[in-house]
Design a protein around this motif. Structure first.
Motif, PDB file in Angstrom:
ATOM      1  N   ASP A  88       0.852  -1.188   0.000  1.00 41.64           N
ATOM      2  CA  ASP A  88       0.000   0.000   0.000  1.00 41.64           C
ATOM      3  C   ASP A  88       0.887   1.236   0.000  1.00 41.64           C
ATOM      4  O   ASP A  88       2.105   1.151   0.116  1.00 41.64           O
ATOM      5  N   THR A  89       0.260   2.394  -0.127  1.00 40.55           N
ATOM      6  CA  THR A  89       1.016   3.647  -0.116  1.00 40.55           C
ATOM      7  C   THR A  89       1.684   3.825   1.241  1.00 40.55           C
ATOM      8  O   THR A  89       1.223   3.310   2.253  1.00 40.55           O
ATOM      9  N   VAL A 118       2.618  -2.838   4.319  1.00 47.92           N
ATOM     10  CA  VAL A 118       2.185  -4.127   3.796  1.00 47.92           C
ATOM     11  C   VAL A 118       0.936  -4.535   4.557  1.00 47.92           C
ATOM     12  O   VAL A 118       0.922  -4.531   5.790  1.00 47.92           O
ATOM     13  N   ILE A 119      -0.109  -4.871   3.813  1.00 47.39           N
ATOM     14  CA  ILE A 119      -1.357  -5.330   4.424  1.00 47.39           C
ATOM     15  C   ILE A 119      -1.399  -6.846   4.312  1.00 47.39           C
ATOM     16  O   ILE A 119      -1.307  -7.392   3.213  1.00 47.39           O
ATOM     17  N   PRO A 144      10.001   1.700  -2.146  1.00 53.13           N
ATOM     18  CA  PRO A 144      10.310   0.438  -2.826  1.00 53.13           C
ATOM     19  C   PRO A 144       9.126  -0.162  -3.570  1.00 53.13           C
ATOM     20  O   PRO A 144       9.283  -0.676  -4.660  1.00 53.13           O
ATOM     21  N   ALA A 145       7.927  -0.099  -3.012  1.00 52.12           N
ATOM     22  CA  ALA A 145       6.763  -0.678  -3.673  1.00 52.12           C
ATOM     23  C   ALA A 145       6.422   0.087  -4.943  1.00 52.12           C
ATOM     24  O   ALA A 145       5.944  -0.487  -5.902  1.00 52.12           O
ATOM     25  N   VAL A 146       6.672   1.370  -4.980  1.00 51.67           N
ATOM     26  CA  VAL A 146       6.385   2.176  -6.156  1.00 51.67           C
ATOM     27  C   VAL A 146       7.425   1.912  -7.233  1.00 51.67           C
ATOM     28  O   VAL A 146       7.103   1.787  -8.406  1.00 51.67           O
ATOM     29  N   ARG A 147       8.683   1.781  -6.879  1.00 47.02           N
ATOM     30  CA  ARG A 147       9.754   1.553  -7.853  1.00 47.02           C
ATOM     31  C   ARG A 147       9.534   0.291  -8.659  1.00 47.02           C
ATOM     32  O   ARG A 147       9.860   0.238  -9.832  1.00 47.02           O
ATOM     33  N   ARG A 148       8.967  -0.747  -8.059  1.00 52.95           N
ATOM     34  CA  ARG A 148       8.804  -2.024  -8.768  1.00 52.95           C
ATOM     35  C   ARG A 148       7.971  -1.863 -10.028  1.00 52.95           C
ATOM     36  O   ARG A 148       8.300  -2.433 -11.049  1.00 52.95           O
TER      37      ARG A 148
END
Length: 117
Positions: free
Chosen positions: A34-35, A43-44, A104-108
């Motif tokens: 998540d944001t 992380v949910i 990190p989640a956005v970069r992927r």
């Protein structure tokens, strides 16, 4: 940051026949990115039910309950994060968009166009 959640014990509609189902087959855990919150990755960990479809005319025997407001089917990101990633990837494009996002989640997603939906 980790958020642990589970779905409510309410009837869910079968995606094949749209008949309401209550009988639980099993449960499993989904992990959704998540944001960020205050600069931390979120992380949910969502516990979801798998249900039996009791409609004999339906081709599905079991199905997982859908949560379209939170995440798409088989998604690893919330719809909010997915929209953010798409906006960043499309606005400046490529490496410029990657520099804007240090999460990190956005970069992927910026460098993985096959997973962008």
């Amino acid at each position: 940051m980790r958020i642990e959640a589970s779905t409510r014990d309410e009837p869910a509609a079968c995606p094949g026949c749209e008949v309401s189902a209550r009988r639980v087959h099993s449960r499993y855990e989904r992990r959704l990115s998540d944001t960020e919150i205050t600069g931390r990755e979120v992380v949910i960990r969502l516990r979801v039910r798998r249900l039996f479809c009791d409609n004999n005319a339906c081709s599905r025997r079991t199905f997982a309950e859908a949560l379209p407001a939170l995440a798409a089917r088989h998604a690893r990101r919330t719809t909010t994060l997915q929209r953010l990633q798409c906006a960043v990837a499309l606005a400046p494009g490529g490496r410029a968009g990657a520099r804007l996002t240090r999460h990190p989640a956005v970069r992927r997603l910026v460098f993985d166009p096959l997973t962008a939906t």
